[in-house]
Design a protein around this motif. Structure first.
Motif, PDB file in Angstrom:
ATOM      1  N   ASP A   1       4.691   6.790   0.781  1.00 49.24           N
ATOM      2  CA  ASP A   1       5.604   6.011   1.615  1.00 49.24           C
ATOM      3  C   ASP A   1       7.044   6.468   1.374  1.00 49.24           C
ATOM      4  O   ASP A   1       7.382   7.034   0.337  1.00 49.24           O
ATOM      5  CB  ASP A   1       5.433   4.523   1.345  1.00 49.24           C
TER       6      ASP A   1
ATOM      7  N   GLU B   1       7.404   7.660   9.090  1.00 50.40           N
ATOM      8  CA  GLU B   1       8.388   7.378   8.048  1.00 50.40           C
ATOM      9  C   GLU B   1       9.105   8.669   7.659  1.00 50.40           C
ATOM     10  O   GLU B   1       8.526   9.750   7.737  1.00 50.40           O
ATOM     11  CB  GLU B   1       7.717   6.792   6.810  1.00 50.40           C
TER      12      GLU B   1
ATOM     13  N   CYS C   1      11.561   3.424   7.198  1.00 46.76           N
ATOM     14  CA  CYS C   1      10.179   3.041   6.925  1.00 46.76           C
ATOM     15  C   CYS C   1       9.337   2.692   8.142  1.00 46.76           C
ATOM     16  O   CYS C   1       8.526   1.766   8.107  1.00 46.76           O
ATOM     17  CB  CYS C   1      10.161   1.907   5.913  1.00 46.76           C
TER      18      CYS C   1
END
Length: 203
Positions: free
Chosen positions: A18, A102, A51
DNA sequence: GAATAGATTGTCT
DNA sequence: GACAATCTATTCT
């Protein structure tokens, strides 16, 4: 012999996480560009995570998918380069997995290699530590522009190299810059910087 | 030191 | 036609 070896290129697996974790992990790594005019490189000292669909500040907010942000939707480890404010380029590193749009904005570097070329691109009268400070400035100094959009950092002329990790006590987290319109998301601590570096942007 | 304005163009509504 | 993940110079205090 180049000041920075090309052998420590980061593998694809490094990028597949992430954006917040990747933004932290990118601190201390070396961004290097081997251009026709010569090679330049800098140590990453400031990043910001964007994000995906939930993030009001991200270009992919709400699942937006356009020609501009298409590479955000693709595989990790590629460069997302976009043009802003009529005169600046900004470079991001695509994170996560395909379909999860992302990315991490690179906001500042400490010059490491190719100082003469960087000075030439930036123009006279700038302190060396400030040559690559700020997302627009670092693209100008490194010779990064729209031609690099979608470039594969694992293979191409634009690369990221492994380097000594930045210890936790030298990392500061702050709100992101320049996204006042993002409401609650503007307060999240998704900007990472190396404490004490003269090259970080902002105040 | 803080606040403001101007530059200048691709992208999306 | 509005606006932008910015930077710089200028004009305040």
């Amino acid at each position: 012999m180049p000041a920075v070896s090309d052998s420590g290129r980061l593998p694809r697996s490094f990028y597949g996480r992430d954006a917040v974790r990747l933004a932290r992990a990118l601190l201390g790594t070396i961004l290097r560009h081997e251009s026709p005019e010569g090679a330049t490189a800098g140590r990453i000292v400031e990043t910001e995570a964007y994000c995906g669909p939930q993030d009001r500040a991200a270009h992919s907010y709400g699942g937006r998918r356009t020609p501009r942000n298409e590479v955000m939707w693709g595989p990790a480890g590629h460069a997302y380069v976009y043009f802003i404010y009529g005169m600046h380029w900004c470079v991001n590193v695509v994170a996560a997995a395909p379909g999860c749009p992302e990315a991490v904005l690179i906001r500042a570097l400490e010059p490491v290699e190719g100082l003469e070329l960087i000075r030439l691109r930036r123009g006279p009268g700038i302190r060396d530590e400030w040559l690559l400070r700020g997302p627009g400035n670092l693209c100008r100094g490194m010779g990064i522009d729209g031609r690099h959009n979608g470039a594969d950092l694992v293979r191409g002329a634009l690369t990221l190299l492994r380097a000594r990790a930045v210890p936790a006590h030298r990392v500061k987290r702050t709100p992101r810059v320049g996204i006042a319109g993002a409401g609650e998301h503007a307060r999240l601590l998704w900007r990472f910087r190396v404490e004490g570096s003269a090259s970080v942007s902002g105040k």
